[in-house]
Design a protein around this motif. Structure first.
Motif, PDB file in Angstrom:
ATOM      1  N   PHE A  86       5.806  -0.777  -5.535  1.00 10.35           N
ATOM      2  CA  PHE A  86       4.378  -0.435  -5.591  1.00 10.35           C
ATOM      3  C   PHE A  86       3.827  -0.042  -4.233  1.00 10.35           C
ATOM      4  N   GLU A  87       4.382  -0.603  -3.142  1.00 14.09           N
ATOM      5  CA  GLU A  87       3.872  -0.250  -1.817  1.00 14.09           C
ATOM      6  C   GLU A  87       4.184   1.209  -1.481  1.00 14.09           C
ATOM      7  N   ARG A  88       5.310   1.698  -1.972  1.00 17.59           N
ATOM      8  CA  ARG A  88       5.635   3.121  -1.767  1.00 17.59           C
ATOM      9  C   ARG A  88       4.748   4.007  -2.625  1.00 17.59           C
ATOM     10  N   VAL A  89       4.377   3.531  -3.794  1.00 16.81           N
ATOM     11  CA  VAL A  89       3.426   4.272  -4.629  1.00 16.81           C
ATOM     12  C   VAL A  89       2.108   4.451  -3.878  1.00 16.81           C
ATOM     13  N   LEU A  90       1.641   3.364  -3.272  1.00 17.94           N
ATOM     14  CA  LEU A  90       0.383   3.435  -2.528  1.00 17.94           C
ATOM     15  C   LEU A  90       0.487   4.398  -1.356  1.00 17.94           C
ATOM     16  N   VAL A  91       1.574   4.351  -0.646  1.00 16.53           N
ATOM     17  CA  VAL A  91       1.734   5.194   0.545  1.00 16.53           C
ATOM     18  C   VAL A  91       1.949   6.652   0.169  1.00 16.53           C
ATOM     19  N   GLU A  92       2.849   6.900  -0.794  1.00 15.50           N
ATOM     20  CA  GLU A  92       3.300   8.264  -1.056  1.00 15.50           C
ATOM     21  C   GLU A  92       2.520   8.979  -2.149  1.00 15.50           C
ATOM     22  N   ASP A  93       2.014   8.253  -3.121  1.00 16.28           N
ATOM     23  CA  ASP A  93       1.436   8.903  -4.302  1.00 16.28           C
ATOM     24  C   ASP A  93      -0.082   8.727  -4.440  1.00 16.28           C
ATOM     25  N   ILE A  94      -0.656   7.772  -3.733  1.00 15.28           N
ATOM     26  CA  ILE A  94      -2.094   7.511  -3.880  1.00 15.28           C
ATOM     27  C   ILE A  94      -2.821   7.686  -2.548  1.00 15.28           C
ATOM     28  N   GLY A  95      -2.435   6.940  -1.541  1.00 15.39           N
ATOM     29  CA  GLY A  95      -3.090   7.034  -0.249  1.00 15.39           C
ATOM     30  C   GLY A  95      -4.416   6.282  -0.221  1.00 15.39           C
ATOM     31  N   PRO A  96      -5.013   6.131   0.969  1.00 12.44           N
ATOM     32  CA  PRO A  96      -6.210   5.289   1.100  1.00 12.44           C
ATOM     33  C   PRO A  96      -7.469   5.852   0.460  1.00 12.44           C
ATOM     34  N   SER A  97      -7.455   7.129   0.071  1.00  7.72           N
ATOM     35  CA  SER A  97      -8.641   7.707  -0.559  1.00  7.72           C
ATOM     36  C   SER A  97      -8.334   8.328  -1.916  1.00  7.72           C
ATOM     37  N   GLY A  98      -7.183   7.947  -2.496  1.00 10.28           N
ATOM     38  CA  GLY A  98      -6.735   8.624  -3.702  1.00 10.28           C
ATOM     39  C   GLY A  98      -7.161   8.011  -5.018  1.00 10.28           C
ATOM     40  N   ALA A  99      -7.832   6.853  -5.002  1.00  5.14           N
ATOM     41  CA  ALA A  99      -8.217   6.217  -6.265  1.00  5.14           C
ATOM     42  C   ALA A  99      -9.182   5.079  -5.985  1.00  5.14           C
ATOM     43  N   SER A 100      -9.813   4.621  -7.043  1.00  3.31           N
ATOM     44  CA  SER A 100     -10.544   3.359  -7.042  1.00  3.31           C
ATOM     45  C   SER A 100      -9.878   2.451  -8.058  1.00  3.31           C
ATOM     46  N   ALA A 101     -10.143   1.145  -7.946  1.00  3.55           N
ATOM     47  CA  ALA A 101      -9.445   0.218  -8.835  1.00  3.55           C
ATOM     48  C   ALA A 101     -10.264  -1.047  -9.060  1.00  3.55           C
ATOM     49  N   ALA A 102      -9.986  -1.698 -10.174  1.00  5.98           N
ATOM     50  CA  ALA A 102     -10.513  -3.042 -10.438  1.00  5.98           C
ATOM     51  C   ALA A 102      -9.467  -4.037  -9.958  1.00  5.98           C
ATOM     52  N   TYR A 103      -9.941  -5.083  -9.260  1.00  8.04           N
ATOM     53  CA  TYR A 103      -9.032  -6.073  -8.677  1.00  8.04           C
ATOM     54  C   TYR A 103      -9.361  -7.442  -9.274  1.00  8.04           C
ATOM     55  N   PHE A 104      -8.427  -8.005 -10.019  1.00  4.02           N
ATOM     56  CA  PHE A 104      -8.658  -9.274 -10.705  1.00  4.02           C
ATOM     57  C   PHE A 104      -8.318 -10.429  -9.755  1.00  4.02           C
ATOM     58  N   VAL A 105      -9.323 -10.777  -8.942  1.00  4.88           N
ATOM     59  CA  VAL A 105      -9.072 -11.724  -7.848  1.00  4.88           C
ATOM     60  C   VAL A 105     -10.103 -12.852  -7.804  1.00  4.88           C
ATOM     61  N   MET A 106     -10.903 -13.011  -8.856  1.00  2.00           N
ATOM     62  CA  MET A 106     -11.976 -14.006  -8.807  1.00  2.00           C
ATOM     63  C   MET A 106     -11.873 -15.007  -9.946  1.00  2.00           C
ATOM     64  N   ASP A 107     -12.545 -16.139  -9.750  1.00  2.00           N
ATOM     65  CA  ASP A 107     -12.517 -17.249 -10.693  1.00  2.00           C
ATOM     66  C   ASP A 107     -13.881 -17.363 -11.374  1.00  2.00           C
ATOM     67  N   GLU A 108     -13.888 -17.403 -12.703  1.00  2.00           N
ATOM     68  CA  GLU A 108     -15.148 -17.457 -13.434  1.00  2.00           C
ATOM     69  C   GLU A 108     -15.935 -18.727 -13.122  1.00  2.00           C
ATOM     70  N   THR A 109     -15.251 -19.843 -12.873  1.00  2.00           N
ATOM     71  CA  THR A 109     -15.951 -21.085 -12.555  1.00  2.00           C
ATOM     72  C   THR A 109     -16.788 -20.942 -11.290  1.00  2.00           C
ATOM     73  N   VAL A 110     -16.244 -20.267 -10.289  1.00  2.19           N
ATOM     74  CA  VAL A 110     -16.988 -20.004  -9.053  1.00  2.19           C
ATOM     75  C   VAL A 110     -18.197 -19.130  -9.355  1.00  2.19           C
TER      76      VAL A 110
END
Length: 516
Positions: A359-383
């Motif tokens: 996946f890190e090569r996908v980010l570097v070679e196929d997407i890049g830092p401005s190539g997409a937006s994404a949802a990141y499932f990194v939070m806890d509902e209790t918080v």
């Protein structure tokens, strides 16, 4: 039961145009709009009362708790025992009113006012008043308040990517900021996790905060780092600016943290600042995934002013290692759902499997830092729930008409559906307060957010048990349902599933206090 409080016979409805008065008072005024037979939640959090609202022009002219009394009106809405509340105020929204002025996504979930210019980014113009005038001529679907973006100020002023701006550069930023506040912006927004905002240091931020304070504005900040091990220092950075003006934590969250105790730890930091005399508030959206550009995962040294192609050529293995560690620390590639670009709708893990590379090569070679937006499932509902209950935290969406996250179409409906009707985390008066009067107070709006004589008639009529947030991560653009009537500035903006055209909104302009 949600409606137990509201059960009361409506009584006989008399036809429009019949004029008589119960008791001693006679009122022969021809009102533009009367909303009858509703349970009125005034936005303050107080218990509802049964009554009717009388609107003339753009404002609420009269409130009568005697629903038997009849008034002459050009238009009558029979609420028929449903809830009547102020229109919801979205303190942190996105979108381009020059491209999508209708803003149906907000109207469908009961939002009558949105605030744009968030995360340090606002219209790229040194003078915002002409832009505001253009938006007004388009008759937007909702009212729009503006912040001026810190990152935008950096670019317009020529400071751009300088870590230590010159005195001349700082002075230009201060002047541009003062002009924007004079032209009606409510304050400054910062996006210190983004480029170029993350380049700003303490001196720059304090100097801008002083300008904001002198002009009676506020700072809304996407703080520098929302990770559990960095959130406290990030909040302290914002509170240092609170010495000069009110400060507001945009979409408050703690990435990776779990449990209500940790949420209370963070809230205690804000409470201590209030006890010391600062005005501090926050907003939040009720989802466990954030949503922003994929550049969030990339290191500073791989983003402008650096040339990405040069970074890949000279430091590719180092970049891949950074991305691998960063993504794994954020719950792995399965927790990153791409919302734009050629791989929209797929997780980073699925794309890696499809392309048969890490996946890190996908980010570097196929997407890049401005190539997409994404949802990141990194939070806890209790918080999130603990934050939602706090007295100073209002509701926002951080969404737009075109974002691929359900918050842009579902947030305000979800609060009612999930946390009032199903979960009962909040009472209906509490939830409405957090979406109306509290948001208005936090933002510095003085004449909206409450049902009160003399306030603008931004109003909703709805049955809470029928409200549905239909948007999902798979189908993010599904409009919410259940808001029968939406009134903005005294005029109907939405009836059932029909939207009026042109829109009934306008640009809201904050008045600047006169310097003594």
């Amino acid at each position: 039961m949600i409606f137990q409080t509201y059960l009361r016979p409506v009584g006989l409805l008399l036809c429009l145009g019949l004029s008589f008065a119960c008791g001693e008072e006679t009122d022969d005024t021809l009102y533009d709009l009367v909303i009858r037979n509703g349970w009125v939640h005034d936005g303050t959090g107080a218990p509802p009362y049964y009554g009717q609202l009388l609107i003339n022009g753009e404002k609420i002219a009269k409130i009568d708790r005697d629903t038997a009394r009849m008034y002459r009106a050009t238009k009558v809405i029979d609420a028929n025992g449903k809830v009547v509340s102020p229109g919801f105020i979205d303190s942190h929204a996105h979108g381009d009113p020059l491209k999508t002025p209708e803003f149906k996504n907000f109207l469908a979930m009961g939002v009558t006012t949105i605030f744009l210019g968030q995360d340090g980014s606002s219209p790229n113009t040194p003078a915002i008043r002409p832009w505001m005038d253009t938006v007004d001529r388009l008759h937007p679907g909702v009212n729009i308040g503006m912040s001026v973006g810190h990152g935008t100020l950096r670019m317009i002023s020529g400071v751009a990517y300088d870590r230590q701006p010159t005195e001349e550069g700082l002075s230009r930023m201060e002047s541009l900021l003062a002009d924007a506040l004079e032209e009606g912006c409510f304050g400054l927004s910062t996006g210190l996790e983004y480029n170029p905002g993350y380049l700003a240091g303490e001196v720059e931020l304090r100097r801008l905060a002083q300008v904001v304070g002198k002009k009676g504005g506020m700072i809304m900040s996407h703080v520098r780092n929302e990770d559990d091990d960095q959130i406290e220092s990030s909040l302290q950075e914002l509170l240092a600016q609170g010495e000069y003006c009110p400060v507001h934590v945009s979409h408050i969250k703690i990435v990776y943290a779990k449990g209500s105790d940790r949420a209370r730890d963070i809230l205690s930091i804000l409470n201590r600042a209030r006890a010391a005399g600062m005005k501090v508030s926050a907003d939040l959206y009720p989802y466990e995934a954030s949503y922003t550009g994929i550049g969030l995962l990339f290191p500073e040294w791989a983003k402008p002013p650096a040339t990405y192609e040069t970074v890949v050529r000279e430091r590719k293995s180092e970049l891949e290692e950074h991305l691998r560690n960063r993504v794994n620390a954020r719950n792995g590639p399965e927790a990153t759902l791409l919302g734009s670009g050629p791989y929209k709708g797929k997780t980073l893990a699925e794309v890696a499997e499809e392309l048969r590379k890490p996946f890190e090569r996908v980010l570097v070679e196929d997407i890049g830092p401005s190539g997409a937006s994404a949802a990141y499932f990194v939070m806890d509902e209790t918080v999130m729930k603990e934050f939602l209950k706090d007295d100073y935290v209002n509701v926002c969406s951080d969404g737009s008409p075109t974002s691929n996250h359900p918050r842009g179409h579902g947030t305000f409906a979800k609060i009612i559906e999930a946390y009032v009707v199903k979960d009962t985390l909040l009472s209906l008066p509490q939830a409405i307060h957090k979406m109306t009067a509290l948001a208005a107070s936090n933002l510095g709006i003085r004449d909206r957010g409450q049902i009160k004589v003399g306030y603008f008639a931004d109003l909703l009529v709805f049955d809470p048990t029928k409200v549905k947030a239909n948007a999902s991560y798979e189908e993010a653009a599904q409009l919410a349902s259940g808001f029968d009537w939406v009134v903005i500035n005294g005029r109907v903006a939405k009836e059932a599933e029909e939207f009026t055209s042109p829109g009934q909104g306008r640009i809201l302009r904050k008045s600047v206090p006169t310097e003594k």
